[in-house]
Write an enzyme that holds these catalytic residues in place. Structure first.
Site, PDB file in Angstrom:
ATOM      1  N   LYS A 303      -5.971 -10.923   9.381  1.00 50.56           N
ATOM      2  CA  LYS A 303      -4.865 -11.444   8.554  1.00 50.56           C
ATOM      3  C   LYS A 303      -4.551 -12.876   8.979  1.00 50.56           C
ATOM      4  O   LYS A 303      -4.247 -13.140  10.139  1.00 50.56           O
ATOM      5  CB  LYS A 303      -3.623 -10.554   8.714  1.00 50.56           C
ATOM      6  N   ASP A 308       4.801 -16.857   7.571  1.00 48.91           N
ATOM      7  CA  ASP A 308       5.339 -15.797   6.719  1.00 48.91           C
ATOM      8  C   ASP A 308       6.857 -15.908   6.652  1.00 48.91           C
ATOM      9  O   ASP A 308       7.570 -15.377   7.493  1.00 48.91           O
ATOM     10  CB  ASP A 308       4.922 -14.424   7.279  1.00 48.91           C
ATOM     11  N   LYS A 315      12.888 -13.738   4.461  1.00 50.03           N
ATOM     12  CA  LYS A 315      13.304 -13.118   5.720  1.00 50.03           C
ATOM     13  C   LYS A 315      14.606 -13.747   6.204  1.00 50.03           C
ATOM     14  O   LYS A 315      14.931 -14.872   5.810  1.00 50.03           O
ATOM     15  CB  LYS A 315      12.234 -13.380   6.804  1.00 50.03           C
ATOM     16  N   ASP A 326       1.776 -15.205  12.324  1.00 52.43           N
ATOM     17  CA  ASP A 326       1.284 -14.167  11.427  1.00 52.43           C
ATOM     18  C   ASP A 326      -0.215 -14.316  11.102  1.00 52.43           C
ATOM     19  O   ASP A 326      -0.751 -13.605  10.266  1.00 52.43           O
ATOM     20  CB  ASP A 326       2.137 -14.165  10.147  1.00 52.43           C
ATOM     21  N   ASP A 385       7.472  -9.961   0.894  1.00 56.59           N
ATOM     22  CA  ASP A 385       7.285 -10.033   2.346  1.00 56.59           C
ATOM     23  C   ASP A 385       6.210  -9.049   2.829  1.00 56.59           C
ATOM     24  O   ASP A 385       5.749  -9.153   3.961  1.00 56.59           O
ATOM     25  CB  ASP A 385       8.629  -9.756   3.040  1.00 56.59           C
ATOM     26  N   GLU A 387       3.189  -9.085   2.270  1.00 59.96           N
ATOM     27  CA  GLU A 387       2.102  -9.909   1.720  1.00 59.96           C
ATOM     28  C   GLU A 387       0.761  -9.679   2.413  1.00 59.96           C
ATOM     29  O   GLU A 387      -0.295  -9.885   1.823  1.00 59.96           O
ATOM     30  CB  GLU A 387       2.482 -11.404   1.827  1.00 59.96           C
ATOM     31  N   ARG A 389      -0.798  -6.995   3.331  1.00 60.10           N
ATOM     32  CA  ARG A 389      -1.653  -5.971   2.712  1.00 60.10           C
ATOM     33  C   ARG A 389      -2.263  -6.477   1.405  1.00 60.10           C
ATOM     34  O   ARG A 389      -3.341  -6.041   1.006  1.00 60.10           O
ATOM     35  CB  ARG A 389      -0.850  -4.677   2.524  1.00 60.10           C
TER      36      ARG A 389
END
Ligand code: BES
Ligand code: ZN
Ligand code: ZN
Length: 545
Positions: A303, A308, A315, A326, A385, A387, A389
């Site tokens: 990933k 993020d 967030k 991230d 959020d 994101e 996946r």
């Protein structure tokens, strides 16, 4: 390799790409010369034993040099006599014996012999080097402490790892560096090898040591990329780094798919998540193909969310604070592939990295959107959020369908739920093959990069069913680790040997854990490299059946 200075936010110290070699600023060497003046010597002591373990003189040396050696051991005994030191695990004492060969002696408590583990060797080595760093010693000599059941070459490896990884610092931006700290830096670490070990074996150990250095450099590399701010580490930075390093190491090739190609390939998940940012998304594939390779191939998906913010499902300030990390999965898989190449491992391995920035904006993707992923399956976005996946859906589909690897593994800082469940010590592990899970757990055992299994059970699948699309990107309040991985499973095309490792809690540490520093930990690099090194071996569980 050519590096270019980069000016960002007025800070003129970083490069357009991240380098891999020479990041350890310390000279590591082997030495069999025990009878010599030394700046600082580290001894390991088991609880209640007054003679250090891991000593390596020949009998003749001990007799001949008794006068010079004896005072060292009598001084150590005194520490026991005064009850200042008992050898309990984690105890550290610095002694300044006068008029003997060694200027400083660092005593390390190893605890009970029967409780000794490789991980404990790493931890104690890290504590020892921290104690030495407080002194003015420039060179440290480590004896190869450990239990009699632990082979000397394994002790060497664990002590090296503990020391090298504990010495990592991310201080490139600290302008007001403490002059004294600068002066105090340890420049060399040597390992005192028993005298009886033959020259040929020492030469073999030397070669091994060079390999350990390469592995530690990969951990440094991953830590550096995670610790650098997202203003530097953009998707393009990751691509540039991959390209620059690939030129340096034979057998490695890179392909960077930009927006136009992502569109052609229908990778709408990656495009959607990246659509709010001025930094365009890319998909990086990094392949290491050795001349002679085992018939097993590996795809490592990482990933790569360079920042993020949560996107439009923004967030909170507190939760956003660490989100430059991230892309730790991407950093780890990149580190692993380049290490495989640098070590000439006989296995073909490909990293697949979807790299994006997840930020809000008038072009950003939105809750309620329905995305047709590269696999053709549709995704209902209910929270921007979640994101990771979505980008992994496209990357996993690509890896499974185009690369057709024997083993498919992804590393991702995927869910806060994983950190809630396991804290910062264990990563979450789920997968479709017991054999692959076993191989990963064995690598985990050997490296001290801990993983914990969750049930990969379809009974949780109901939680990600959507009324309007094939799947939705959130799974409700419970079992977040499992529902997020079941989402990923939708996109692997029924791959029979797939594993997902959720590193949300382990990729960045809120405080130092021995040889694992605060901040980016490089988690996954050693786990993956060890896994690749042992590919082809039958897992212990299968062997005993
Ligand atoms: N990158 C985060 C997960 C994360 C959280 C990693 C904390 C490291 C530390 C991920 O993209 C995320 O935001 N996940 C959400 C998913 C939720 C909205 C379903 C989460 O875990 O809260
Ligand atoms: Zn997120
Ligand atoms: Zn994320």
């Amino acid at each position: 390799m050519a590096v270019f200075l980069c000016v960002d936010m007025g800070v003129k110290i970083w490069y357009k790409t991240c380098t891999m070699d020479n990041s350890l600023k310390v000279q590591f060497s082997l030495n069999q010369e025990w009878i010599a003046e030394k700046d600082a010597v580290v001894f390991g002591m088991f609880e209640g034993e007054e003679i250090p373990c891991g000593l390596g003189f020949k009998k003749e040396t001990a007799e001949k040099e008794a006068e010079r050696l004896f005072p060292i051991f009598s001084k150590i005994k005194k520490h026991f006599a005064y009850n200042d030191f008992s050898g309990k695990f984690g105890q550290i004492t610095v002694m300044y014996p006068e008029d003997i060969l060694y200027k400083r002696i660092i005593l390390c408590g190893l605890g009970k012999k029967e409780d000794m583990t490789e991980e404990k060797i790493r931890q104690i080595a890290a504590q020892a080097i921290a104690a030495v760093e407080m002194t003015d010693a420039k060179k440290v000599s480590f004896t190869l402490f450990g239990a009699p059941t632990q082979r000397a070459d394994m002790r060497l490896r664990c002590i090296f790892e503990g020391v090298a990884l504990a010495m990592y610092k991310f201080d490139a931006y600290k302008k007001g560096k403490d002059g004294d700290a600068e002066k105090k830096k340890i420049g060399a670490v040597e390992f005192l090898i028993p005298e009886i070990i033959e020259k040929a074996e020492v030469d073999a150990w030397q070669k091994q040591l060079e390999r350990y250095v390469v592995m530690a450099e990969a951990v440094y590399f991953a830590r550096n990329i995670v610790n650098q701010p997202s203003s530097i580490v953009t998707p393009q930075f990751l691509a540039d780094t991959a390209e620059a390093l690939a030129k340096q190491y034979p057998g490695v090739s890179v392909r960077v798919m930009k927006k136009a190609e992502l569109k052609d390939r229908g990778m709408n998940g990656i495009l959607a998540v990246g659509s709010g940012s001025q930094h365009e998304p890319v998909l990086i594939t990094l392949e290491y193909a050795p001349a002679s390779a085992s018939d097993k191939t590996v795809a490592l998906v990482g990933k790569g969310v360079c920042f993020d913010s949560g996107g439009l499902s923004l967030k909170s300030a507190e939760n956003m604070m660490e989100m430059k990390m991230d892309m730790a999965g991407a950093a780890a898989v990149m580190g692993a592939v380049f290490t495989a190449a640098r070590l000439n491992l006989p296995v073909k391995v490909t990293a697949v990295i979807p790299a994006v920035e997840n930020v809000p904006g008038h072009t950003a993707y939105k809750p309620g959107d329905i995305i047709t992923s590269a696999s053709g399956k549709t995704i209902e976005v209910l929270n921007t959020d979640a994101e990771g996946r979505i980008i992994l859906a496209d990357a996993l589909h690509y890896a499974a369908s185009e690369l057709k690897p024997t083993y498919l593994i992804d590393l991702a800082t995927l869910t806060y739920a994983c950190e809630l469940a396991l804290g910062n010590h264990y990563a979450g592990l789920l997968g479709t093959s017991d054999e692959l899970l076993e191989l990963i757990m064995e690598a985990s055992e050997r490296t001290g990069e801990k993983v914990w299994s969750f049930p990969f059970d379809d009974c949780y699948k109901k939680q990600i069913e959507s009324e309007v699309a094939d799947v939705k990107n959130i799974g409700g309040k419970t079992a977040g680790v499992i529902t997020s991985s079941l989402f990923l499973k939708e996109f692997i095309g029924g791959h029979k040997a797939y594993a997902h490792i959720d590193i949300a809690g382990t990729a960045i540490l809120p405080e130092k854990q021995g040889y694992k520093n605060k901040g980016g930990s490089g988690f996954g690099v050693r786990l993956l490299v060890d896994f690749l090194e042992h590919l082809g071996e039958t897992p212990a569980a299968a062997k005993s059946e």
